[in-house]
Design a protein around this motif. Structure first.
Motif, mmCIF file in Angstrom:
data_model
loop_
_atom_site.group_PDB
_atom_site.id
_atom_site.type_symbol
_atom_site.label_atom_id
_atom_site.label_comp_id
_atom_site.label_asym_id
_atom_site.label_seq_id
_atom_site.Cartn_x
_atom_site.Cartn_y
_atom_site.Cartn_z
ATOM 1 N N HIS A 31 1.001 -1.578 -0.004
ATOM 2 C CA HIS A 31 -0.229 -0.222 0.166
ATOM 3 C C HIS A 31 0.634 1.776 0.760
ATOM 4 N N LEU A 32 0.722 2.803 -0.663
ATOM 5 C CA LEU A 32 1.074 3.472 -1.330
ATOM 6 C C LEU A 32 0.889 4.689 0.114
ATOM 7 N N LEU A 33 1.472 5.487 0.687
ATOM 8 C CA LEU A 33 1.394 5.969 1.667
ATOM 9 C C LEU A 33 1.473 7.546 1.248
ATOM 10 N N LYS A 34 1.290 8.382 0.716
ATOM 11 C CA LYS A 34 1.512 9.768 0.328
ATOM 12 C C LYS A 34 1.381 11.043 1.120
ATOM 13 N N GLU A 35 2.028 11.727 1.228
ATOM 14 C CA GLU A 35 1.585 13.142 2.276
ATOM 15 C C GLU A 35 1.505 13.908 1.723
ATOM 16 N N ASN A 64 -2.231 16.199 10.134
ATOM 17 C CA ASN A 64 -2.596 15.974 8.728
ATOM 18 C C ASN A 64 -1.663 14.389 8.631
ATOM 19 N N ARG A 65 -1.001 14.728 9.037
ATOM 20 C CA ARG A 65 0.700 13.347 9.016
ATOM 21 C C ARG A 65 -0.164 12.199 9.997
ATOM 22 N N PHE A 66 -0.367 13.121 11.151
ATOM 23 C CA PHE A 66 -1.101 12.150 12.282
ATOM 24 C C PHE A 66 -2.172 11.567 12.142
ATOM 25 N N LYS A 67 -3.617 11.918 11.829
ATOM 26 C CA LYS A 67 -4.090 11.145 11.073
ATOM 27 C C LYS A 67 -3.922 10.413 9.591
ATOM 28 N N ALA A 85 5.599 4.234 2.912
ATOM 29 C CA ALA A 85 5.173 5.850 2.517
ATOM 30 C C ALA A 85 6.458 6.861 1.531
ATOM 31 N N ASP A 86 5.925 7.730 1.595
ATOM 32 C CA ASP A 86 6.620 9.046 0.874
ATOM 33 C C ASP A 86 7.607 9.362 2.310
ATOM 34 N N TYR A 87 7.354 9.230 3.295
ATOM 35 C CA TYR A 87 7.407 10.328 4.360
ATOM 36 C C TYR A 87 6.927 9.610 6.277
ATOM 37 N N HIS A 88 7.784 10.034 6.953
ATOM 38 C CA HIS A 88 7.317 10.068 7.969
ATOM 39 C C HIS A 88 7.099 10.599 9.302
ATOM 40 N N ILE A 89 6.355 11.009 10.141
ATOM 41 C CA ILE A 89 6.043 11.694 10.789
ATOM 42 C C ILE A 89 7.291 12.662 11.648
ATOM 43 N N SER A 90 8.035 11.435 11.590
ATOM 44 C CA SER A 90 9.448 12.282 13.145
ATOM 45 C C SER A 90 10.017 13.217 11.976
#
Length: 215
Positions: A31-35, A64-67, A85-90
């Motif tokens: 699954h692809l998660l895009k910010e 938005n990233r948290f959600k 994912a193309d990012y991580h919230i950290s």
């Protein structure tokens, strides 16, 4: 470690995170998660006047990233569905520390830690980095209007901040492998062999990860 692969790709603006995440998602059927980027209503104003619009911009991204990550945890990871994912919230703290004034940074940190204390960490990180010249060329090529006012000095400092962040992340989480990819040497969009080389390196870690979780 979690029982399902969760790969995050990080790196400065324009380095190719979303492009690589999309290709890897297709290859592995993850699954692809895009910010959310262009949907941020403050971003264009931020690049015009960082001091004036930094807090609004960073708070929008954080919420938005948290959600997004909350949804990913419950709808995919907990159901044993792999995610890339193309990012991580950290990485939010990279930008906050660079753009926010001390009083607002203190407030932001408190909110950040409350929201992210139980967020899932990736179990593999891919770090894309490149020279300022390469980043500026790629930003120009993709032609996002909101990015046309990015100052080269800001982008250069951001790249240095990312290097520091990734070194700190590696020390803090030695159990999470980090694959470092030089964007000046690897052009996975233009050369299929470069993408294959990256996939081969990921496969080594995925194989090791799978064996570890079977034991």
């Amino acid at each position: 470690m979690d029982s399902v692969p969760f790969i995050a790709i990080e790196g400065p603006i324009g380095v190719g995170k979303t492009s690589l995440a999309t290709k890897l998602s297709t290859h592995y059927h993850f699954h692809l998660l895009k910010e959310i980027v262009e949907e941020n209503p403050f971003l264009g104003k931020f690049y015009e006047n960082i001091d004036e619009w930094s807090f609004q911009t960073e708070m929008f991204f954080l919420c938005n990233r948290f959600k997004q990550l909350e949804d990913i945890e419950y709808k995919y990871l907990q159901l044993n569905k792999p995610v890339i994912a193309d990012y991580h919230i950290s990485k939010n703290m990279i930008f906050a520390k660079r753009t926010l004034q001390t009083d607002k940074l203190d407030k932001y940190k408190k909110i950040f830690h409350i929201l992210t204390e139980d967020m899932p960490l990736p179990n593999m990180m891919i770090y894309l980095h490149a020279s300022l010249e390469t980043l500026l060329k790629r930003i120009e090529l993709r032609g996002r209007e909101i990015e046309q006012n990015i100052k080269p000095t800001y982008l250069a400092q951001l790249s240095k901040d990312y290097d520091v962040f990734m070194d700190q992340f590696e020390k803090k989480h030695p159990e999470i492998p980090i694959i470092r990819i030089d964007g000046d040497k690897y052009d996975f969009m233009a050369y299929p062999e470069d993408l294959t080389s990256i996939i081969n390196e990921i496969d080594v870690h995925l194989k090791s990860y799978t064996q570890t979780n079977r034991n």
